[in-house]
Write a protein that holds these residues in place. Structure first.
Motif, PDB file in Angstrom:
ATOM      1  N   MET A 167       0.840  -1.195   0.000  1.00 15.66           N
ATOM      2  CA  MET A 167       0.000   0.000   0.000  1.00 15.66           C
ATOM      3  C   MET A 167       0.874   1.243   0.000  1.00 15.66           C
ATOM      4  O   MET A 167       1.927   1.272   0.625  1.00 15.66           O
ATOM      5  CB  MET A 167      -0.899   0.035   1.230  1.00 15.66           C
ATOM      6  CG  MET A 167      -1.911  -1.073   1.250  1.00 15.66           C
ATOM      7  SD  MET A 167      -3.117  -0.877   2.570  1.00 15.66           S
ATOM      8  CE  MET A 167      -2.101  -0.817   4.016  1.00 15.66           C
ATOM      9  N   ASN A 168       0.437   2.271  -0.683  1.00 10.12           N
ATOM     10  CA  ASN A 168       1.150   3.538  -0.666  1.00 10.12           C
ATOM     11  C   ASN A 168       0.610   4.359   0.503  1.00 10.12           C
ATOM     12  O   ASN A 168      -0.165   5.277   0.338  1.00 10.12           O
ATOM     13  CB  ASN A 168       0.935   4.283  -1.981  1.00 10.12           C
ATOM     14  CG  ASN A 168       1.716   5.579  -2.019  1.00 10.12           C
ATOM     15  OD1 ASN A 168       2.564   5.815  -1.183  1.00 10.12           O
ATOM     16  ND2 ASN A 168       1.418   6.403  -2.985  1.00 10.12           N
ATOM     17  N   ASP A 169       1.022   3.953   1.702  1.00  4.34           N
ATOM     18  CA  ASP A 169       0.549   4.676   2.879  1.00  4.34           C
ATOM     19  C   ASP A 169       1.671   5.480   3.524  1.00  4.34           C
ATOM     20  O   ASP A 169       1.506   6.031   4.601  1.00  4.34           O
ATOM     21  CB  ASP A 169      -0.096   3.733   3.895  1.00  4.34           C
ATOM     22  CG  ASP A 169       0.875   2.711   4.465  1.00  4.34           C
ATOM     23  OD1 ASP A 169       2.052   2.708   4.050  1.00  4.34           O
ATOM     24  OD2 ASP A 169       0.458   1.919   5.320  1.00  4.34           O
ATOM     25  N   GLY A 170       2.814   5.526   2.867  1.00  8.66           N
ATOM     26  CA  GLY A 170       3.913   6.332   3.371  1.00  8.66           C
ATOM     27  C   GLY A 170       4.478   5.836   4.678  1.00  8.66           C
ATOM     28  O   GLY A 170       5.288   6.497   5.302  1.00  8.66           O
ATOM     29  N   GLY A 171       4.040   4.664   5.107  1.00  8.87           N
ATOM     30  CA  GLY A 171       4.528   4.113   6.367  1.00  8.87           C
ATOM     31  C   GLY A 171       4.008   4.855   7.577  1.00  8.87           C
ATOM     32  O   GLY A 171       4.431   4.607   8.689  1.00  8.87           O
ATOM     33  N   GLY A 172       3.054   5.782   7.390  1.00 11.44           N
ATOM     34  CA  GLY A 172       2.612   6.599   8.512  1.00 11.44           C
ATOM     35  C   GLY A 172       1.334   6.160   9.174  1.00 11.44           C
ATOM     36  O   GLY A 172       0.904   6.771  10.128  1.00 11.44           O
ATOM     37  N   SER A 173       0.702   5.098   8.681  1.00  8.06           N
ATOM     38  CA  SER A 173      -0.581   4.740   9.267  1.00  8.06           C
ATOM     39  C   SER A 173      -0.480   3.550  10.206  1.00  8.06           C
ATOM     40  O   SER A 173      -1.479   2.970  10.595  1.00  8.06           O
ATOM     41  CB  SER A 173      -1.606   4.437   8.161  1.00  8.06           C
ATOM     42  OG  SER A 173      -1.162   3.351   7.386  1.00  8.06           O
ATOM     43  N   GLY A 174       0.691   3.175  10.565  1.00 11.02           N
ATOM     44  CA  GLY A 174       0.859   2.096  11.523  1.00 11.02           C
ATOM     45  C   GLY A 174       1.514   0.890  10.876  1.00 11.02           C
ATOM     46  O   GLY A 174       1.320   0.603   9.716  1.00 11.02           O
ATOM     47  N   VAL A 175       2.294   0.189  11.660  1.00  9.81           N
ATOM     48  CA  VAL A 175       2.992  -0.981  11.167  1.00  9.81           C
ATOM     49  C   VAL A 175       2.026  -2.158  11.132  1.00  9.81           C
ATOM     50  O   VAL A 175       1.269  -2.375  12.064  1.00  9.81           O
ATOM     51  CB  VAL A 175       4.195  -1.307  12.081  1.00  9.81           C
ATOM     52  CG1 VAL A 175       4.878  -2.576  11.648  1.00  9.81           C
ATOM     53  CG2 VAL A 175       5.166  -0.138  12.091  1.00  9.81           C
ATOM     54  N   GLY A 176       2.055  -2.897  10.052  1.00  7.53           N
ATOM     55  CA  GLY A 176       1.267  -4.111   9.972  1.00  7.53           C
ATOM     56  C   GLY A 176      -0.185  -3.919   9.612  1.00  7.53           C
ATOM     57  O   GLY A 176      -0.954  -4.855   9.699  1.00  7.53           O
ATOM     58  N   ASP A 177      -0.595  -2.712   9.225  1.00  6.06           N
ATOM     59  CA  ASP A 177      -1.982  -2.562   8.810  1.00  6.06           C
ATOM     60  C   ASP A 177      -2.152  -3.160   7.424  1.00  6.06           C
ATOM     61  O   ASP A 177      -1.190  -3.527   6.763  1.00  6.06           O
ATOM     62  CB  ASP A 177      -2.445  -1.102   8.846  1.00  6.06           C
ATOM     63  CG  ASP A 177      -1.549  -0.169   8.046  1.00  6.06           C
ATOM     64  OD1 ASP A 177      -0.596  -0.651   7.420  1.00  6.06           O
ATOM     65  OD2 ASP A 177      -1.809   1.028   8.050  1.00  6.06           O
ATOM     66  N   SER A 178      -3.365  -3.325   6.996  1.00  7.12           N
ATOM     67  CA  SER A 178      -3.629  -3.904   5.683  1.00  7.12           C
ATOM     68  C   SER A 178      -4.882  -3.261   5.112  1.00  7.12           C
ATOM     69  O   SER A 178      -5.641  -2.602   5.817  1.00  7.12           O
ATOM     70  CB  SER A 178      -3.807  -5.416   5.796  1.00  7.12           C
ATOM     71  OG  SER A 178      -4.882  -5.716   6.666  1.00  7.12           O
ATOM     72  N   LEU A 179      -5.063  -3.461   3.835  1.00  3.80           N
ATOM     73  CA  LEU A 179      -6.258  -2.978   3.158  1.00  3.80           C
ATOM     74  C   LEU A 179      -7.162  -4.181   2.934  1.00  3.80           C
ATOM     75  O   LEU A 179      -6.750  -5.158   2.315  1.00  3.80           O
ATOM     76  CB  LEU A 179      -5.886  -2.330   1.828  1.00  3.80           C
ATOM     77  CG  LEU A 179      -7.013  -1.631   1.077  1.00  3.80           C
ATOM     78  CD1 LEU A 179      -7.554  -0.460   1.869  1.00  3.80           C
ATOM     79  CD2 LEU A 179      -6.516  -1.155  -0.288  1.00  3.80           C
ATOM     80  N   GLU A 180      -8.365  -4.128   3.462  1.00  2.00           N
ATOM     81  CA  GLU A 180      -9.308  -5.228   3.321  1.00  2.00           C
ATOM     82  C   GLU A 180     -10.270  -4.903   2.188  1.00  2.00           C
ATOM     83  O   GLU A 180     -10.756  -3.783   2.082  1.00  2.00           O
ATOM     84  CB  GLU A 180     -10.093  -5.422   4.615  1.00  2.00           C
ATOM     85  CG  GLU A 180      -9.203  -5.813   5.780  1.00  2.00           C
ATOM     86  CD  GLU A 180      -9.925  -5.776   7.122  1.00  2.00           C
ATOM     87  OE1 GLU A 180     -11.057  -5.244   7.183  1.00  2.00           O
ATOM     88  OE2 GLU A 180      -9.361  -6.277   8.098  1.00  2.00           O
ATOM     89  N   VAL A 181     -10.501  -5.887   1.327  1.00  2.00           N
ATOM     90  CA  VAL A 181     -11.407  -5.713   0.202  1.00  2.00           C
ATOM     91  C   VAL A 181     -12.626  -6.595   0.447  1.00  2.00           C
ATOM     92  O   VAL A 181     -12.503  -7.805   0.617  1.00  2.00           O
ATOM     93  CB  VAL A 181     -10.745  -6.099  -1.129  1.00  2.00           C
ATOM     94  CG1 VAL A 181     -11.678  -5.806  -2.297  1.00  2.00           C
ATOM     95  CG2 VAL A 181      -9.413  -5.385  -1.308  1.00  2.00           C
ATOM     96  N   TYR A 182     -13.783  -5.958   0.480  1.00  3.64           N
ATOM     97  CA  TYR A 182     -15.039  -6.660   0.684  1.00  3.64           C
ATOM     98  C   TYR A 182     -15.863  -6.602  -0.595  1.00  3.64           C
ATOM     99  O   TYR A 182     -15.731  -5.683  -1.389  1.00  3.64           O
ATOM    100  CB  TYR A 182     -15.840  -6.015   1.819  1.00  3.64           C
ATOM    101  CG  TYR A 182     -15.211  -6.219   3.170  1.00  3.64           C
ATOM    102  CD1 TYR A 182     -15.587  -7.277   3.980  1.00  3.64           C
ATOM    103  CD2 TYR A 182     -14.234  -5.350   3.633  1.00  3.64           C
ATOM    104  CE1 TYR A 182     -15.003  -7.472   5.218  1.00  3.64           C
ATOM    105  CE2 TYR A 182     -13.637  -5.539   4.870  1.00  3.64           C
ATOM    106  CZ  TYR A 182     -14.030  -6.600   5.659  1.00  3.64           C
ATOM    107  OH  TYR A 182     -13.449  -6.790   6.888  1.00  3.64           O
ATOM    108  N   CYS A 183     -16.709  -7.589  -0.773  1.00  5.15           N
ATOM    109  CA  CYS A 183     -17.632  -7.577  -1.891  1.00  5.15           C
ATOM    110  C   CYS A 183     -19.042  -7.353  -1.342  1.00  5.15           C
ATOM    111  O   CYS A 183     -19.489  -8.042  -0.424  1.00  5.15           O
ATOM    112  CB  CYS A 183     -17.578  -8.907  -2.637  1.00  5.15           C
ATOM    113  SG  CYS A 183     -18.590  -8.926  -4.112  1.00  5.15           S
ATOM    114  N   PHE A 184     -19.716  -6.342  -1.876  1.00  3.31           N
ATOM    115  CA  PHE A 184     -21.092  -6.048  -1.477  1.00  3.31           C
ATOM    116  C   PHE A 184     -21.833  -5.596  -2.722  1.00  3.31           C
ATOM    117  O   PHE A 184     -21.407  -4.654  -3.390  1.00  3.31           O
ATOM    118  CB  PHE A 184     -21.102  -4.965  -0.390  1.00  3.31           C
ATOM    119  CG  PHE A 184     -22.468  -4.573   0.091  1.00  3.31           C
ATOM    120  CD1 PHE A 184     -23.338  -5.515   0.614  1.00  3.31           C
ATOM    121  CD2 PHE A 184     -22.879  -3.259   0.021  1.00  3.31           C
ATOM    122  CE1 PHE A 184     -24.589  -5.137   1.058  1.00  3.31           C
ATOM    123  CE2 PHE A 184     -24.129  -2.878   0.466  1.00  3.31           C
ATOM    124  CZ  PHE A 184     -24.989  -3.824   0.985  1.00  3.31           C
TER     125      PHE A 184
END
Length: 174
Positions: A95-112
């Protein structure tokens, strides 16, 4: 006539049963000269398939075609939406989060309603758990995001994409 046979002339070779020029590091052959079905190279990761070897080009087939211990690198990861619920988790490194949103976070993709919806892990997300009764068309849940990178670019980066690539250096691109 010293009582020893072939001393100092024997060499180790590696079985090359698929004939691709790359040998199986676990199948050694001791001989004076290169035997048929053998090679001096010990880098084949599948000696039963001539299309799988260190000189092969990686293809999107679920196999480590080029024997580099990475499967399908350079191939797109699908964000195809089928069913309802969590369909994909994209690691922090992609993710292009600049490393500033916390270590080990992830982007979750849901289908709705057959549309991919995105949530940052650990944040409030209307698609995690109970789904909303009506679909307001929102595809990114940004509640509580504190990183400028994620808050400003998250939806913009992911909306409208059916697939993405994560390079070996863990950089994301579409």
């Amino acid at each position: 006539c010293d009582g020893a046979v072939d001393e100092d002339v024997l060499s180790f070779f590696f079985a090359d049963l698929d004939g691709d020029g790359f040998g199986d590091p676990d199948q050694t052959v001791l001989a004076c000269t290169l035997p048929e079905d053998a090679t001096t190279d010990a880098t084949d990761c599948d000696d039963g398939d001539p299309a799988v070897n260190p000189a092969a080009t990686e293809s999107c087939d679920g196999i480590d075609d080029d024997c580099d211990a990475l499967v399908d690198e350079g191939c797109p990861d699908s964000l195809a939406c089928s069913g309802t619920g969590l369909i994909h988790v994209i690691s922090d490194g992609c993710m292009n989060d600049g490393g500033g949103s916390g270590v080990g976070d992830s982007l979750e993709v849901y289908c709705f309603n057959y549309v991919a919806r995105f949530c940052l892990s650990g944040e409030a997300c209307q698609w995690r758990g109970t789904f909303p009764a009506t679909d307001d068309g929102t595809t990114c849940e940004r509640s509580g995001l504190s990183s400028d990178y994620m808050a400003n670019a998250w939806c913009e980066y992911w909306n409208g994409h059916a697939s993405y690539y994560c390079s070996t250096s863990e950089q994301i691109y579409f």
